[in-house]
Design a protein around this motif. Sequence first.
Motif, PDB file in Angstrom:
ATOM      1  N   ALA A  68       0.828  -1.206   0.000  1.00 24.14           N
ATOM      2  CA  ALA A  68       0.000   0.000   0.000  1.00 24.14           C
ATOM      3  C   ALA A  68       0.862   1.256   0.000  1.00 24.14           C
ATOM      4  N   ILE A  69       0.426   2.253  -0.754  1.00 21.41           N
ATOM      5  CA  ILE A  69       1.034   3.583  -0.682  1.00 21.41           C
ATOM      6  C   ILE A  69       0.460   4.244   0.563  1.00 21.41           C
ATOM      7  N   THR A  70       1.329   4.704   1.434  1.00 25.31           N
ATOM      8  CA  THR A  70       0.911   5.282   2.714  1.00 25.31           C
ATOM      9  C   THR A  70       1.055   6.801   2.747  1.00 25.31           C
ATOM     10  N   ASP A  71       1.838   7.337   1.836  1.00 23.78           N
ATOM     11  CA  ASP A  71       2.104   8.775   1.809  1.00 23.78           C
ATOM     12  C   ASP A  71       2.344   9.172   0.358  1.00 23.78           C
ATOM     13  N   TYR A  72       1.589  10.135  -0.117  1.00 16.10           N
ATOM     14  CA  TYR A  72       1.736  10.546  -1.515  1.00 16.10           C
ATOM     15  C   TYR A  72       1.435  12.032  -1.635  1.00 16.10           C
ATOM     16  N   ARG A  75       5.355  15.197  -6.363  1.00 15.37           N
ATOM     17  CA  ARG A  75       6.691  15.802  -6.448  1.00 15.37           C
ATOM     18  C   ARG A  75       7.336  16.101  -5.091  1.00 15.37           C
ATOM     19  N   GLU A  76       6.754  15.528  -4.006  1.00 22.70           N
ATOM     20  CA  GLU A  76       7.324  15.776  -2.679  1.00 22.70           C
ATOM     21  C   GLU A  76       7.555  14.522  -1.854  1.00 22.70           C
ATOM     22  N   ARG A  77       6.555  13.602  -1.816  1.00 20.51           N
ATOM     23  CA  ARG A  77       6.646  12.447  -0.927  1.00 20.51           C
ATOM     24  C   ARG A  77       5.983  11.224  -1.544  1.00 20.51           C
ATOM     25  N   LEU A  78       6.669  10.107  -1.413  1.00 21.61           N
ATOM     26  CA  LEU A  78       6.108   8.818  -1.801  1.00 21.61           C
ATOM     27  C   LEU A  78       6.524   7.817  -0.734  1.00 21.61           C
ATOM     28  N   GLY A  79       5.528   7.314   0.001  1.00 20.97           N
ATOM     29  CA  GLY A  79       5.790   6.338   1.052  1.00 20.97           C
ATOM     30  C   GLY A  79       4.965   5.091   0.812  1.00 20.97           C
ATOM     31  N   PHE A  80       5.539   3.935   1.163  1.00 18.84           N
ATOM     32  CA  PHE A  80       4.809   2.690   0.956  1.00 18.84           C
ATOM     33  C   PHE A  80       5.301   1.612   1.912  1.00 18.84           C
ATOM     34  N   GLU A  81       4.415   0.618   2.116  1.00 18.71           N
ATOM     35  CA  GLU A  81       4.775  -0.544   2.919  1.00 18.71           C
ATOM     36  C   GLU A  81       5.907  -1.277   2.220  1.00 18.71           C
ATOM     37  N   TRP A  82       6.768  -1.882   3.027  1.00 27.44           N
ATOM     38  CA  TRP A  82       7.865  -2.688   2.493  1.00 27.44           C
ATOM     39  C   TRP A  82       7.970  -3.916   3.388  1.00 27.44           C
ATOM     40  N   GLY A  83       7.111  -4.894   3.114  1.00 29.74           N
ATOM     41  CA  GLY A  83       6.997  -6.037   4.008  1.00 29.74           C
ATOM     42  C   GLY A  83       6.474  -5.557   5.347  1.00 29.74           C
ATOM     43  N   VAL A  87       8.984   2.393   3.606  1.00 31.15           N
ATOM     44  CA  VAL A  87       9.944   3.190   2.831  1.00 31.15           C
ATOM     45  C   VAL A  87       9.286   4.520   2.489  1.00 31.15           C
ATOM     46  N   LEU A  88      10.041   5.603   2.655  1.00 28.96           N
ATOM     47  CA  LEU A  88       9.545   6.940   2.324  1.00 28.96           C
ATOM     48  C   LEU A  88      10.612   7.689   1.542  1.00 28.96           C
ATOM     49  N   PHE A  89      10.236   8.186   0.362  1.00 27.72           N
ATOM     50  CA  PHE A  89      11.090   9.084  -0.422  1.00 27.72           C
ATOM     51  C   PHE A  89      10.584  10.497  -0.194  1.00 27.72           C
ATOM     52  N   LYS A  90      11.501  11.419   0.141  1.00 32.77           N
ATOM     53  CA  LYS A  90      11.150  12.828   0.314  1.00 32.77           C
ATOM     54  C   LYS A  90      11.999  13.650  -0.648  1.00 32.77           C
TER      55      LYS A  90
END
Length: 161
Positions: A68-72, A75-83, A87-90
């Motif tokens: 699941a994507i948890t944070d979107y 152009r700023e944030r992409l977070g998702f479940e990883w097992g 993981v969060l990209f900022k």
Amino acid sequence: MIAEVTRTQQGYKAVFDRKLAHEPEHVWQMLTDNQKIHRWFAGLQIEQSGKDGYLTFDMGHGNFEKMAITDYEERERLGFEWGEDHVLFKLTPEEGGTRLKLVETIQALTDHTPKDVAGWHVCLDVLQALLDKKGIERTLEWEHWYPEYKRLFESMRVSFE
């Protein structure tokens, strides 16, 4: 530069901090356009973008893990479940480019943790090389970084065979 790994109340956190000489829009495309994602992380794919979206990871042999994507935030944030982890990209615009932070929140350390964290390191190296239009040899990068991360986690008094 090696990730900063710290212990938290919930487990551990690995933070990668990269300064990229590219505009946030270009970095965002690398994170969200499946054709570009496949170049730096084969098997990872966004199936549905946005806050209610999800990614899949090809585990091989026809097995796919849905995450699941948890944070979107475009152009700023992409977070998702990883097992069991996250993981969060900022992305933060900076003069001359973008500051890219990848934060992996790790619930519990396992013998796979150094491999996982080294894998993210290599993925970021490949992503940066692609943006810079430079070549990179994944295997050589892996052979360099995995022992570094193994030593790092061992220095935290966690032993891996």
